[in-house]
Design a protein around this motif. Structure first.
Motif, short mmCIF file in Angstrom:
data_model
loop_
_atom_site.label_atom_id
_atom_site.label_comp_id
_atom_site.label_asym_id
_atom_site.label_seq_id
_atom_site.Cartn_x
_atom_site.Cartn_y
_atom_site.Cartn_z
N UNK A 172 41.83 -30.28 -36.18
CA UNK A 172 43.06 -30.07 -36.94
C UNK A 172 42.91 -30.67 -38.33
N UNK A 173 43.38 -29.96 -39.32
CA UNK A 173 43.39 -30.51 -40.68
C UNK A 173 42.14 -30.21 -41.47
N UNK A 174 41.04 -30.07 -40.76
CA UNK A 174 39.79 -29.78 -41.47
C UNK A 174 39.06 -28.66 -40.76
N UNK A 175 38.02 -28.15 -41.43
CA UNK A 175 37.31 -27.00 -40.89
C UNK A 175 36.14 -27.36 -39.99
N UNK A 176 35.62 -28.58 -40.20
CA UNK A 176 34.41 -28.94 -39.47
C UNK A 176 33.17 -28.26 -40.03
N UNK A 177 33.29 -27.81 -41.27
CA UNK A 177 32.16 -27.10 -41.89
C UNK A 177 31.87 -27.63 -43.29
N UNK A 231 42.98 -32.99 -59.58
CA UNK A 231 43.98 -32.26 -58.82
C UNK A 231 43.83 -30.76 -59.08
N UNK A 232 44.94 -30.05 -58.92
CA UNK A 232 44.91 -28.63 -59.18
C UNK A 232 45.08 -27.83 -57.90
N UNK A 233 44.37 -26.74 -57.84
CA UNK A 233 44.51 -25.83 -56.70
C UNK A 233 43.17 -25.52 -56.06
N UNK A 234 42.16 -26.18 -56.56
CA UNK A 234 40.82 -25.80 -56.14
C UNK A 234 40.50 -26.23 -54.71
N UNK A 235 40.83 -27.52 -54.37
CA UNK A 235 40.40 -27.99 -53.04
C UNK A 235 41.18 -27.36 -51.91
N UNK A 236 42.51 -27.12 -52.07
CA UNK A 236 43.17 -26.39 -50.99
C UNK A 236 42.50 -25.03 -50.77
N UNK A 237 42.14 -24.38 -51.88
CA UNK A 237 41.52 -23.06 -51.76
C UNK A 237 40.18 -23.16 -51.03
N UNK A 238 39.41 -24.21 -51.32
CA UNK A 238 38.12 -24.37 -50.62
C UNK A 238 38.35 -24.56 -49.13
N UNK A 239 39.38 -25.34 -48.79
CA UNK A 239 39.68 -25.53 -47.37
C UNK A 239 40.08 -24.20 -46.74
N UNK A 240 40.89 -23.43 -47.48
CA UNK A 240 41.33 -22.12 -46.95
C UNK A 240 40.14 -21.17 -46.83
N UNK A 241 39.11 -21.43 -47.64
CA UNK A 241 37.90 -20.60 -47.56
C UNK A 241 37.00 -21.05 -46.42
N UNK A 242 37.41 -22.13 -45.73
CA UNK A 242 36.68 -22.49 -44.51
C UNK A 242 35.75 -23.68 -44.63
N UNK A 243 35.77 -24.38 -45.76
CA UNK A 243 34.85 -25.51 -45.92
C UNK A 243 35.61 -26.77 -46.34
N UNK A 244 35.06 -27.91 -45.93
CA UNK A 244 35.66 -29.19 -46.28
C UNK A 244 34.97 -29.82 -47.49
N UNK A 245 33.73 -29.44 -47.70
CA UNK A 245 32.96 -30.03 -48.79
C UNK A 245 31.77 -29.13 -49.09
N UNK A 246 31.21 -29.32 -50.27
CA UNK A 246 29.99 -28.60 -50.66
C UNK A 246 28.97 -29.63 -51.11
N UNK A 247 27.78 -29.54 -50.57
CA UNK A 247 26.69 -30.46 -50.94
C UNK A 247 25.60 -29.63 -51.62
N UNK A 248 25.36 -29.94 -52.90
CA UNK A 248 24.47 -29.10 -53.69
C UNK A 248 23.23 -29.88 -54.11
N UNK A 249 22.06 -29.30 -53.82
CA UNK A 249 20.80 -29.92 -54.25
C UNK A 249 20.03 -28.94 -55.12
N UNK A 250 19.02 -29.47 -55.81
CA UNK A 250 18.09 -28.62 -56.53
C UNK A 250 18.61 -28.12 -57.86
N UNK A 251 17.90 -27.19 -58.42
CA UNK A 251 18.24 -26.63 -59.73
C UNK A 251 17.88 -25.15 -59.71
N UNK A 252 18.80 -24.34 -60.09
CA UNK A 252 18.52 -22.90 -60.13
C UNK A 252 17.62 -22.61 -61.34
N UNK A 253 16.76 -21.63 -61.24
CA UNK A 253 15.88 -21.34 -62.38
C UNK A 253 16.51 -20.37 -63.38
#
Lengths: 623, 623
Positions: B3-8, B96-118
């Motif tokens: 409850x409350x989070x996606x577990x993803x 603040x804003x509207x970004x994190x609720x939207x991320x949760x609604x998109x099914x994720x609790x957090x994003x972990x980003x590594x590396x560098x795109x070329x």
């Protein structure tokens, strides 16, 4: 107007036989709540370090808490505290019954007693008043006679009386305080402190009831506690505390023959089931409690045992049963009655006799020392005689009554190897080799090894038990033999939990395995009673305060980190029983102690609380 | 089902442009909850110490919490974290804003980003999926154009986008991340980390709603928060965060002319009341919030300011106003818009300009260094030009964009005396000489001086403020100038409180002075959302975990106790304003630091957390 408490502390100076009433600020109650923590506040401020525990300068505190005397079950417990004549450090013991609610109804939250009367007296507290009365005619009397006489002369059968028996009068270091003839503030020799003050009894009676901030919530929480109580699992109501005797023996953790073995062939014969089926005549109880775990037993032959003195708890069953190699529940019940009549701590008394039996077995003591008693393990008559001898301070009993270290020294010939104690106080009957967290508790407890403060018993190692630890941020059960840092962490949190129970006067049998009143339930209840916006954080800080205040008390009295240890026997293999061969690893244990100090914010070498830590607990007045 | 989070947790490897989904155990969420604490879990486990903050090895985490996206007001905040290019230590900033609720609604609790795109890319996260998309056409673009283009090409106007501007692309160490063009994860240079990864934006959209354990309780608590909100007192809704500007100036705590004075004659002209009466066109808000403290301002002449970029917060008003000696609210609004457009932290940017102005005044910089700008305090045009120069990394702006320590070193001639920073990051605009607890916060914060973690601001020194601290066992207000052990105690508890707010993503404007959601209200809400039997004890332990994890992070990067300090200026008398002559006593401050270490269980000399303390916090994996 305060809710839950009276805002009044009764101060008694027995030197001058004068009485006064202190009305502390709310903040005193918020910071210390009650029980041993409130008592420590007075002891640390007003008792000069290195005072003689049996001198008039010792201070004796009887303290309830901000929730004592309110409706929920299991709130009947209170603390008596003073400098202990048994350990020389902080002395404190709790008891249930009906005494503390009555004191609250009489208008006081605690009694702080100083000085020594120049004649036997008793204290009569009722309806906001108090008086010191002559007790010359009561001195030397057993509790029943004393209680009857006080009730008669004050003309009220419902007076509740906490008193001492002959052992306390004679300053036996293992003397306790008894209320209603059967509820004992058992440990640390507080009966002797009372005796040293010439104070025979404190009689209380009051007609007020405690006002609470949110009566509806108090009723709801009390009802929830009752409705969700899980008797079938815990069965302490049906079988009493000695329900565990047989189970402990099977698990190999029933202390037997002075902690040499962990299983006892007579366990079933002395256990709670047998008691229920044979000598139990009534299930007793404390104020407002539905659990009814107390025993009232009756025996006609070969010993007369009067149910008015209650019946043996688990500790008493182990003390005079497995520890002394005795499988006769009637004899154990007789020993229990004698302890209650003489005013003796059953744990220390049984342990002293078990110790003397081992001394006898090993040839340290002979018949010449025992006044002719054949003091073998298993000798029922000798065991009962020894209880009387300790109570009367006769012969060998007189030596034992001075405490286990005194006796071991007196006996010589290696007797100290058989003296199973920490800080001079005999160890209660939870085998630390079979539940190592309890062993750590024995080692670090400021009041000596304490059966009312044993963090991480096996319950918390079960999936069901650990579930209740969720509010503490503990998610995974740990093995009973574990003593690594993760265990020490749980240990510390649970030590705070125990300190909180003892501070608030909550009985473990309504608090522990039963959801509602555990942790958040306690918070909800304290909120409902007091109206305070408290929290588990706040309440556990009070408990942490208790740990630190008691530590400071002992340091002032000269205790060092070297006193935080266990008797050598627990580092040796068990000689028999299910866990035969099991021992505590000395180095692991030393590491656990170091971790314990460090986690609490104490110096890892000296065990002295850091200044900053004391300030963090709002105890900068102690630095 | 949780409850409350996606577990993803969405895991992105930009080196290989690959995406995966991690499904952690519940215990990860229980122990770390979200925000910077959850981010620290990943950083400490997966980021090699001494990594280049702008190298592909740095890890960038966007994290909500277990309650983000649920109905109560003030839960719109989230953390971005990485190793900071500005401080070299733990970098973290909330928005603040509207970004994190939207991320949760998109099914994720957090994003972990590594590396560098070329190549320049952006991340598109929607309805449980994610893809990496080309951003070549967006590189170099301002936020508005970027946002419009992404929404256009994905065909959805309600997509929420966190992105960087040109400053982040150009690796300015004071670059931020902006969402919805106006909500900034401002501090510690996280925009540069995003830029270094060639990651222009993260666009999110989701249609699920968060399930909660007890919907009725969630509704009730949300309603209570709204019903008991005390706007007239706090007035942040009516006047915005810069409501305090005039008051601060009167009190002498409005940082002015690079922290030389504490009162500014133009305070009223730039304060919240003036803004409301003149340029404000709309009160903006965040997801689900009724407070509506955000500003949307419009200016036609002499600068065009578009309300789509919001309006200046208090910190921004002080940064470009009193700090630069500028009393022109339109100019400040223009600077604010430029910062949001370039993606610059307004606090660091304003501070850098103020610093450069003092350098100019003192002759450290001349017109030759400034490309001809007359960089006096009060020169509005020069201030605006300098924002653009930093955003574009031109000339003097290029040097400043490398951070205040780099610039001071480059300038030489004693410029470091005018660089008002801690750990390489400019100090926000709360005058520590007027609220010394805040100063201690600046010194010890792992992320450098932090305006979102300033324990014991003056509110808590009021009777009304301290009343809310009852659940922490704090009963008495302490003076704002006090920095003794009692203050340090309150400081530590409040630091945990701030860490908890930032971990759960709770906005101070719904949490702080408003009864219900403060302390026990937060506990009730987390319980209602997650169904966990948590407590204030448990939640504050998570916060304490945050403090310790961040400390360990910085120690690994080479920070020492010497980095926990304040710039010399704060130990010198204030040169002007109501508190003229006021300074922090260096020795008192050193003692407070020592007390702080000791209370937390850290070595008092080195500030290194003791092994036992880490184990007590269930962080033995860090020892």
């Amino acid at each position: 107007m305060p809710y839950g408490y009276n805002g009044k502390i009764l101060r008694v100076d027995l030197n001058s036989e004068s009485i006064s009433i202190e009305e502390p600020q709310e903040i005193l109650y918020s910071r210390y709540l009650g029980g041993g923590t409130l008592a420590l506040y007075y002891l640390l401020r007003e008792l000069k370090p290195k005072s003689d525990p049996l001198g008039p300068e010792n201070i004796l505190v009887f303290a309830g808490s901000v929730i004592s005397g309110t409706p929920a079950a299991g709130l009947s417990r209170f603390s008596v505290a003073a400098k202990s004549p048994e350990t020389g450090g902080f002395g404190e013991a709790e008891a249930g019954g009906w005494w503390i609610p009555e004191l609250k109804f009489a208008g006081f939250d605690a009694i702080v007693i100083k000085g020594k009367a120049n004649r036997p007296v008793y204290l009569w507290v009722h309806d906001g008043q108090a008086e010191i009365r002559d007790a010359g005619h009561l001195w030397g009397k057993f509790p029943k006679e004393t209680q009857d006489e006080i009730r008669r002369e004050l003309g009220d059968d419902r007076i509740r009386i906490a008193l001492i028996g002959p052992a306390g009068e004679k300053l036996a270091k293992v003397a306790c305080i008894i209320n209603e003839l059967k509820h004992a503030n058992g440990r640390t020799g507080l009966g002797a402190v009372m005796g040293s003050k010439n104070l025979k009894a404190i009689a209380v009676r009051g007609k007020k009831r405690m006002e609470v901030a949110d009566g509806e919530a108090v009723q709801r929480l009390s009802k929830r506690l009752k409705d969700t109580y899980e008797e079938p699992y815990f069965s302490v109501g049906n079988l009493g505390t000695s329900r565990v005797t047989t189970m402990f023996s099977e698990q190999g953790i029933l202390p037997t023959l002075n902690f040499r073995k962990g299983s006892f062939e007579g366990a079933e014969a002395i256990g709670g089931e047998t008691m229920s089926k044979t000598i139990l005549v009534r299930r007793g109880t404390c104020y407002g409690c539905f659990v009814r775990c107390k025993r009232e037993v009756q025996v006609g032959e070969p010993y007369f045992v009067d149910p008015i003195y209650g019946g043996p708890e688990y500790e008493t069953v182990a003390a005079f049963g497995s520890m002394c190699g005795i499988d006769d529940l009637k004899a154990i019940s007789k020993a229990n009655q004698l302890c209650n009549a003489y005013g003796l701590d059953t744990i220390s008394t049984g342990s002293l006799i078990s110790f003397a039996m081992e001394c006898y077995e090993k040839g340290v003591l002979t018949k010449r020392d025992t006044d002719g008693l054949e003091l073998q393990f298993g000798n029922t008559e000798a065991m009962i005689k020894m209880v009387e001898k300790i109570g009367n301070r006769e012969g060998l009993g007189d030596i034992l009554a001075e405490g286990i270290c005194h006796a071991a020294k007196k006996f010589g010939k290696g007797a100290e190897n058989f003296a199973i104690h920490v800080k001079g106080m005999p160890v209660p009957f939870h085998e630390p080799r079979g539940k190592v967290g309890v062993g750590l508790g024995y080692a670090v407890s400021a009041t000596g090894p304490d059966h009312m403060e044993f963090p991480h018993d096996p319950w918390w190692a079960t999936e069901a038990g650990v579930t209740l630890l969720r509010p503490l941020g503990i998610f995974e059960p740990l093995d009973v033999f574990d003593i690594g840092p993760k265990k020490v962490r749980i240990f510390i949190y649970l030590q705070q939990y125990w300190d909180l129970l003892n501070t608030l006067g909550i009985c473990m049998f309504t608090a522990k395995p039963f959801g509602p009143q555990t942790f958040n339930g306690i918070v909800d209840y304290v909120k409902a009673v007091t109206g305070w916006e408290t929290s588990l954080f706040d309440l556990l800080k009070v408990a942490e305060r208790h740990t630190h205040m008691a530590r400071i008390f002992n340091l002032r009295e000269g205790f060092t980190a070297q006193d935080d240890t266990l008797p050598d026997r627990f580092f040796q293999p068990m000689e028999g029983g299910t866990l035969k061969g099991k021992k505590i690893d000395r180095e692991e244990f030393a590491r656990a102690l170091e971790a314990y100090y460090e986690m609490l914010g104490w110096d890892t070498e000296t065990g002295v609380p850091k200044k900053g830590k004391l300030a963090e607990l709002d105890l900068d007045w102690l630095t």
